[in-house]
Design an enzyme around this catalytic site. Structure first.
Site, PDB file in Angstrom:
ATOM      1  N   CYS A  86       0.833  -1.200   0.000  1.00 18.49           N
ATOM      2  CA  CYS A  86       0.000   0.000   0.000  1.00 18.49           C
ATOM      3  C   CYS A  86       0.874   1.260   0.000  1.00 18.49           C
ATOM      4  O   CYS A  86       1.511   1.550  -1.007  1.00 18.49           O
ATOM      5  CB  CYS A  86      -0.980  -0.032   1.179  1.00 18.49           C
ATOM      6  SG  CYS A  86      -2.364   1.128   1.009  1.00 18.49           S
ATOM      7  N   HIS A 203      -3.515  -5.614   1.093  1.00 13.58           N
ATOM      8  CA  HIS A 203      -2.860  -5.847   2.378  1.00 13.58           C
ATOM      9  C   HIS A 203      -2.851  -7.331   2.769  1.00 13.58           C
ATOM     10  O   HIS A 203      -3.793  -7.807   3.411  1.00 13.58           O
ATOM     11  CB  HIS A 203      -3.586  -5.067   3.481  1.00 13.58           C
ATOM     12  CG  HIS A 203      -3.387  -3.599   3.439  1.00 13.58           C
ATOM     13  ND1 HIS A 203      -2.399  -2.967   4.161  1.00 13.58           N
ATOM     14  CD2 HIS A 203      -4.062  -2.627   2.788  1.00 13.58           C
ATOM     15  CE1 HIS A 203      -2.466  -1.662   3.951  1.00 13.58           C
ATOM     16  NE2 HIS A 203      -3.464  -1.422   3.114  1.00 13.58           N
ATOM     17  N   GLU A 205      -1.168  -8.711   5.088  1.00 13.66           N
ATOM     18  CA  GLU A 205      -1.074  -8.838   6.546  1.00 13.66           C
ATOM     19  C   GLU A 205      -2.436  -8.802   7.213  1.00 13.66           C
ATOM     20  O   GLU A 205      -2.573  -9.189   8.382  1.00 13.66           O
ATOM     21  CB  GLU A 205      -0.166  -7.745   7.123  1.00 13.66           C
ATOM     22  CG  GLU A 205      -0.767  -6.362   7.285  1.00 13.66           C
ATOM     23  CD  GLU A 205      -0.837  -5.561   6.001  1.00 13.66           C
ATOM     24  OE1 GLU A 205      -1.242  -4.379   6.063  1.00 13.66           O
ATOM     25  OE2 GLU A 205      -0.489  -6.104   4.923  1.00 13.66           O
TER      26      GLU A 205
END
Length: 233
Positions: A86, A203, A205
């Site tokens: 990002c 993302h 994560e």
């Protein structure tokens, strides 16, 4: 394997990245402060999402001049693994480690939603555990994720298989409706010509644990570990 997660003023996904990497790989993960003058001893550097320096001027434009970016750039130029997520992707383009730029979403609004990504190349350290054509579900959260580059650069990226992730529908079809931000050719992530630097807007994560209802993001972190184990073995 030792991961380093860079922390800029305004980073807000650094803790998420550190936790997800450790949970996905069981390896050592440490924070690297933005004023650090060295990244020696690390095997992979992660630039996390957020709003580095408040995203003043342009997203990533100020962070590119952080003291830590000098050793990060040198690390990448020597073949070190660098992952930008990002805002981290935006920083990589500003630093010249990846071509192109990220600008405002086509609807001029911040988007926070799940997206589907089709894996276009599994011959990279970031996707070596995947299959070409595999579809994964990974969330996005950005206002400036619209990837753009000159037509000549886009052609080069496509010909060199540097487009790693593409926005798609749940069945892997690349359609305008599946493109959340207007990115050229539905591009969601690219790597450099050497394949050791990856930038992606979604993302991983945020989808790397069962408690979150999705573990698709583990693929990226586990691929990095397996690639490192093969290289060291």
């Amino acid at each position: 394997m030792k991961f380093g997660v860079v922390v800029f003023p305004g980073s807000n996904c650094d803790a998420d990245c550190l936790h997800a990497i450790k949970a996905s790989t069981g390896q050592t993960v440490e924070y690297i402060w933005h004023k650090a003058g060295s990244v020696d001893g690390y095997d992979c550097i992660v630039l996390p999402g957020g709003f580095s320096y408040g995203d003043y001027l342009r997203c990533g434009a100020v962070a590119r001049f952080s003291p830590v970016m000098t050793p990060v750039i040198e690390f990448a130029q020597k073949g070190g693994l660098v992952l930008g997520i990002c805002n981290g992707f935006q920083i990589l383009t500003e630093a010249g480690l990846l071509p192109g730029a990220l600008h405002r979403n086509k609807n001029l609004q911040f988007i926070c939603d799940d997206t589907y990504l089709r894996i276009e190349n599994n011959a990279t350290p970031f996707t070596c555990q995947a299959e070409v054509g595999q579809v994964i579900r990974v969330p996005i959260a950005h206002g400036e994720g619209n990837y753009y580059a000159d037509p000549e650069i886009i052609q080069q990226l496509e010909e060199n298989k540097q487009v790693i992730f593409r926005y798609c529908d749940p069945y892997g079809e690349i359609t305008p409706a599946a493109n959340p931000n207007g990115s050229v050719n539905n591009i969601a992530g690219i790597c450099n010509s050497k394949g050791n630097v990856l930038g992606m807007m979604p993302h991983p994560e945020r989808c790397a644990e069962a408690i979150l209802g999705n573990t698709d993001g583990q693929l990226i972190f586990q691929s990095l570990l397996q690639q490192w184990l093969r290289r060291c073995g």
